[in-house]
Design an enzyme around this catalytic site. Structure first.
Site, short mmCIF file in Angstrom:
data_model
loop_
_atom_site.label_atom_id
_atom_site.label_comp_id
_atom_site.label_asym_id
_atom_site.label_seq_id
_atom_site.Cartn_x
_atom_site.Cartn_y
_atom_site.Cartn_z
N SER A 157 3.62 9.69 25.14
CA SER A 157 2.05 9.45 26.49
C SER A 157 1.19 11.50 25.81
O SER A 157 0.57 11.84 25.61
CB SER A 157 1.95 8.78 27.24
OG SER A 157 2.55 9.63 28.33
N HIS A 217 0.90 3.10 23.92
CA HIS A 217 0.66 4.21 23.44
C HIS A 217 0.53 3.59 22.21
O HIS A 217 0.50 4.62 20.98
CB HIS A 217 0.32 5.16 23.51
CG HIS A 217 0.13 5.70 24.61
ND1 HIS A 217 -1.01 5.97 25.22
CD2 HIS A 217 0.90 5.91 25.89
CE1 HIS A 217 -1.78 6.56 26.44
NE2 HIS A 217 -0.39 6.29 27.52
N LYS A 257 -5.80 -0.11 27.31
CA LYS A 257 -5.93 1.42 25.85
C LYS A 257 -6.55 -0.01 25.20
O LYS A 257 -7.98 0.24 26.01
CB LYS A 257 -4.96 1.73 25.99
CG LYS A 257 -3.92 2.35 27.48
CD LYS A 257 -2.62 3.24 26.80
CE LYS A 257 -2.09 4.15 28.06
NZ LYS A 257 -2.40 3.59 29.67
#
Length: 396
Positions: free
Chosen positions: A184, A212, A241
């Site tokens: 990340s 991610h 996310k």
């Protein structure tokens, strides 16, 4: 004695500030999105994990509201006592089907998913081989487990093989390779094809943290392993996310593994069930991400990343290479990163300076992140603001 403790805390805070490592919290007075309200004015937001732009999407918001209206604010209990709702089972099924696994277990946070995966499954006779740049939650999860620990240099396959050889030589019964699917802080995608080949060679399992990657990397956004076209044994991820931006984590695996985790994983057994509103929003986000609209959003996301990366490189900034929507602007000095972020905000762009201990010393940066919701005009405005700040601060 209490006075000395609080004096020590004050001294440590002063030292953090003197090194330029203080991480300020800037209060946002609007929904998450490409434009947010900070300090009474609208600014461009280029540091959120809002990859598909769904965190402020009205459909995702409405789905969460409807779930809360039906199921209430929460369960007031952990799952195995009286905290499992129909919507929890629906979300488990939806994310497992989306990512191509037999079953899923939900957690209140992705940190808990990584904290709960190793200890129930691996013991003192087993081995965990972990990438040196893995997320803090993986590191903490490994620490809770009695298995032998081995580390390999970030994405260095020769070192991974050496650690696998050592684990086998030390008599490990089971070996699991643990890695971020995307690192990340750097935006680097793990070399899962090579990891798969080594896992097969040394009869090892693979665990991937795809926080991610889920929702936007690989075919239909199924993640880093789909991006590389390989199979893995365990995937951990988040709804915080790309898949709605709220919170909550999960582990996808074979059904028997999930069954054992539900009996033994401490963050699952001793934490309240995921809030119904989060479940509702996440279900809608999965629906969008897995369909044709998701394909459109992913195309826009990577087009935005390419435009921004090209313009920033042309302006003279030092960027880490890659194609991921995480695009770090390398500055080196912690105080410079903080000053750059402050000046960018004055110029109308919200970003954050990253420094130790979030990244290694001497590698301070502005970690910019693209969203499908950004427009080319907003990207160009951000590059212009960065160029102004960069020239004023001697970065370019």
């Amino acid at each position: 004695m209490t006075a000395t403790f609080y004096d020590r805390v004050s001294a440590e805070l002063s030292d953090i500030d003197a090194q330029g490592l203080t991480k300020p919290e800037r209060v946002i007075a609007s929904r998450q999105g490409p434009v947010i309200k900070v300090g009474g004015r609208d600014v461009l937001n280029f540091c959120a994990n809002n990859y598909l732009g769904l965190a402020g999407d009205e459909r995702v918001t409405r789905a969460g509201i409807e779930a809360q209206e039906k199921w209430g604010a929460g369960t007031a209990s952990v799952r195995f006592i009286c905290g499992t709702l129909e919507i929890h089972k629906e979300l488990e099924r939806a994310i497992a089907d989306y990512l191509g696994f037999e079953d899923t277990i939900l957690f209140a946070a992705a940190f808990d998913a990584n904290g709960g995966i190793f200890e129930p499954l691996f013991g003192a006779d087993d081995a965990i081989v972990s990438d040196s740049l893995n997320h803090a939650s993986i590191i903490d999860g490994v620490r809770l487990c009695k298995a032998k620990r081995y580390r390999f240099a970030n994405s260095e396959m020769d070192d991974l093989e050496a650690q696998l050889k050592q684990a086998r030589a030390d008599g490990a019964k089971e070996i699991i390779i643990a890695t971020d699917g995307v690192f990340s802080m750097d935006g680097y995608v793990a070399k899962l094809k090579d990891i798969r080949a080594l896992a097969d060679k040394y009869d090892a399992l693979i665990m991937v943290d795809d926080c991610h990657a889920t929702g936007f990397l690989g075919p239909k956004g199924r993640g880093s392993y789909a991006h590389h076209g390989v199979e893995v044994d365990f995937v951990t991820g988040t709804f915080g996310k790309a898949l709605g931006g709220a919170m909550g984590g999960f582990i996808c695996a074979r059904a028997k593994v999930v069954a054992l985790l539900k009996q033994r994983a401490r963050p699952y057994l001793f934490s309240n069930a995921l809030a119904p509103a989060v479940c509702g929003s996440s279900l809608e986000a999965i629906r969008i991400a897995g369909g044709s609209e998701g394909d459109v959003l992913r195309k826009q996301l990577f087009a935005n990343a390419a435009r921004y990366r090209g313009a920033m490189a042309e302006a003279g900034f030092t960027l880490l290479p890659g194609e991921h929507p995480i695009i770090p602007v390398m500055l080196g000095d912690a105080k410079l990163a903080q000053d750059f972020a402050a000046r960018a905000l004055e110029l109308g762009v919200y970003v954050i300076g990253f420094s130790f201990p979030v990244v290694p010393r001497g590698q301070a940066r502005i970690r910019t992140q693209m969203s499908a919701a950004h427009t080319f005009e907003q990207i160009d405005q951000t590059v212009a603001a960065f160029t102004t700040a960069g020239r004023e601060l001697g970065v370019i």
